[in-house]
Design an enzyme around this catalytic site. Sequence first.
Site, PDB file in Angstrom:
ATOM      1  N   GLY A 182       0.841  -1.200   0.000  1.00 25.11           N
ATOM      2  CA  GLY A 182       0.000   0.000   0.000  1.00 25.11           C
ATOM      3  C   GLY A 182       0.873   1.245   0.000  1.00 25.11           C
ATOM      4  O   GLY A 182       1.898   1.278   0.667  1.00 25.11           O
ATOM      5  N   ARG A 240       0.779  -5.063  -4.558  1.00 29.29           N
ATOM      6  CA  ARG A 240       1.019  -6.030  -3.474  1.00 29.29           C
ATOM      7  C   ARG A 240       1.429  -7.373  -4.082  1.00 29.29           C
ATOM      8  O   ARG A 240       0.751  -7.880  -4.969  1.00 29.29           O
ATOM      9  CB  ARG A 240      -0.250  -6.213  -2.637  1.00 29.29           C
ATOM     10  CG  ARG A 240      -0.676  -4.939  -1.888  1.00 29.29           C
ATOM     11  CD  ARG A 240      -1.812  -5.265  -0.925  1.00 29.29           C
ATOM     12  NE  ARG A 240      -2.458  -4.070  -0.414  1.00 29.29           N
ATOM     13  CZ  ARG A 240      -2.042  -3.362   0.626  1.00 29.29           C
ATOM     14  NH1 ARG A 240      -0.952  -3.713   1.282  1.00 29.29           N
ATOM     15  NH2 ARG A 240      -2.719  -2.298   1.028  1.00 29.29           N
ATOM     16  N   THR A 291       4.972   2.590   5.898  1.00 23.01           N
ATOM     17  CA  THR A 291       3.564   2.234   6.096  1.00 23.01           C
ATOM     18  C   THR A 291       2.880   3.258   6.982  1.00 23.01           C
ATOM     19  O   THR A 291       3.455   3.702   7.987  1.00 23.01           O
ATOM     20  CB  THR A 291       3.334   0.835   6.719  1.00 23.01           C
ATOM     21  OG1 THR A 291       1.953   0.724   7.091  1.00 23.01           O
ATOM     22  CG2 THR A 291       4.152   0.559   7.956  1.00 23.01           C
ATOM     23  N   ASP A 314       0.582   2.450   8.757  1.00 21.09           N
ATOM     24  CA  ASP A 314       0.135   1.685   9.929  1.00 21.09           C
ATOM     25  C   ASP A 314       1.102   1.722  11.109  1.00 21.09           C
ATOM     26  O   ASP A 314       0.722   1.383  12.230  1.00 21.09           O
ATOM     27  CB  ASP A 314      -0.099   0.220   9.543  1.00 21.09           C
ATOM     28  CG  ASP A 314      -1.288   0.053   8.612  1.00 21.09           C
ATOM     29  OD1 ASP A 314      -2.204   0.889   8.674  1.00 21.09           O
ATOM     30  OD2 ASP A 314      -1.294  -0.909   7.832  1.00 21.09           O
ATOM     31  N   MET A 325      -7.952   3.561   9.613  1.00 16.89           N
ATOM     32  CA  MET A 325      -7.198   2.406   9.096  1.00 16.89           C
ATOM     33  C   MET A 325      -6.368   1.687  10.161  1.00 16.89           C
ATOM     34  O   MET A 325      -5.822   2.322  11.060  1.00 16.89           O
ATOM     35  CB  MET A 325      -6.327   2.821   7.917  1.00 16.89           C
ATOM     36  CG  MET A 325      -7.114   2.816   6.608  1.00 16.89           C
ATOM     37  SD  MET A 325      -6.053   3.089   5.185  1.00 16.89           S
ATOM     38  CE  MET A 325      -7.192   2.684   3.852  1.00 16.89           C
ATOM     39  N   GLY A 326      -6.273   0.407  10.003  1.00 14.68           N
ATOM     40  CA  GLY A 326      -5.521  -0.442  10.930  1.00 14.68           C
ATOM     41  C   GLY A 326      -6.302  -1.722  11.166  1.00 14.68           C
ATOM     42  O   GLY A 326      -7.211  -1.744  11.987  1.00 14.68           O
ATOM     43  N   GLU A 385     -10.143  -0.337  11.879  1.00 12.40           N
ATOM     44  CA  GLU A 385     -10.783  -1.288  10.953  1.00 12.40           C
ATOM     45  C   GLU A 385     -10.866  -2.682  11.588  1.00 12.40           C
ATOM     46  O   GLU A 385     -11.775  -3.444  11.310  1.00 12.40           O
ATOM     47  CB  GLU A 385      -9.942  -1.421   9.680  1.00 12.40           C
ATOM     48  CG  GLU A 385      -9.954  -0.227   8.771  1.00 12.40           C
ATOM     49  CD  GLU A 385      -8.934  -0.392   7.649  1.00 12.40           C
ATOM     50  OE1 GLU A 385      -9.296  -0.189   6.491  1.00 12.40           O
ATOM     51  OE2 GLU A 385      -7.750  -0.714   7.941  1.00 12.40           O
TER      52      GLU A 385
END
Length: 358
Positions: free
Chosen positions: A11, A75, A135, A137, A179-180, A232
């Site tokens: 991503g 990906r 990332t 994340d 997000m996560g 998420e």
Amino acid sequence: MLRIGLLTSGGDCQALNATMRGIVKTVLNNAQESVKIYGFEDGYQGLIYGRYRTMAWDDFSGVLTQGGTILGTSRTPFKLLDTPEEDGVKKVPSMIKTYRELKLDCLFMLGGNGSTKTADRLSSEGLNVIALPKTIDNDTWGTDITFGFTSAIDVATTFIDEIKTTASSHGRVFVIEIMGHKVGWIPLYAGVAGGADVILLPEIPYDMRNVVKAIEKRDADGGRFAIVAVAEGAISKKEAALSKKEYKRKVAARKYSVAYEIAEQVAALTGREVRVGIPGHTQRGGAPDAQDRILATQCGVEAARGCLEGQYGFMVAKVRNRMCRVPLKDVAGKLKYVDPQSDLVCEAKLMGISFGDE
Ligand code: F6P
């Protein structure tokens, strides 16, 4: 001649171009020989199929503030690395072949966890690989922070800020999904920065009764609206007690994402008007913030220094505010989770933010 390759995998995030700029400018500025730069298109796919372009200094000039990736990304799941592509092409042998044919001295791979595992595999196959922790994340093990994270926090925080005015006008509860899937770094930080009343993370299973209690307390305290920031991958205590297989089945059966499920329950249990807000992929979009530009530059410089010194097989990391190099084999396959006992979680709890666990 020094021959280097660059690719961005997984991503995207805001600071990929800024990081590549840091690598290339440092290499060009310090190499004792001429440098040839290959940019692989669309992540590992470019390496597999030999899709690349030769690049120069001016390709990386003016990209510091440009989000996305000038190389494109995709990906290539690690678990499918030994499964041939649909056209029968074998991934690892093809990547090695491209690397060897171009006589690369080093491949810079900007990617997250899965991509770093692949980098480790390539390194163990004898390629000189340096990974850079990308990332939003922030879940890459071995580094305190990844580039993309602070920009994503800003986007998610701004989203909460903007929801608050309308939430207040209507006296509504808003469930905001951030997000996560497996880790909750962005919802934790954006939740605190955005003044959420409840924050639900994958690392801290919640009980809906505690969520309702927190919303009702806010109401009793005179708050006209309430903000519930959910990851998420937010998970209830009941779901956490399921086997992995049962939980996966439950998630797959969801018609909509977790925020809608939580919103429905909150509405039913409180009688309040509840709405859902989802910033989604905007969290990966736009320009990198100032902190990310600095981190990206530092990561790029450190990676380039490693290459110029002839050191490979590591991931660049920032630990206790210092740049360092962590062996790929120590990083590959590990995730960095939010510690439920961490300072920020405890501080948030002390000032009344509920995580739904108590
Ligand atoms: O890995 C970054 C991330 O943005 C996650 O936070 C999110 O869950 C996922 O990617 C979304 O993936 P995709 O871009 O494939 O929809």
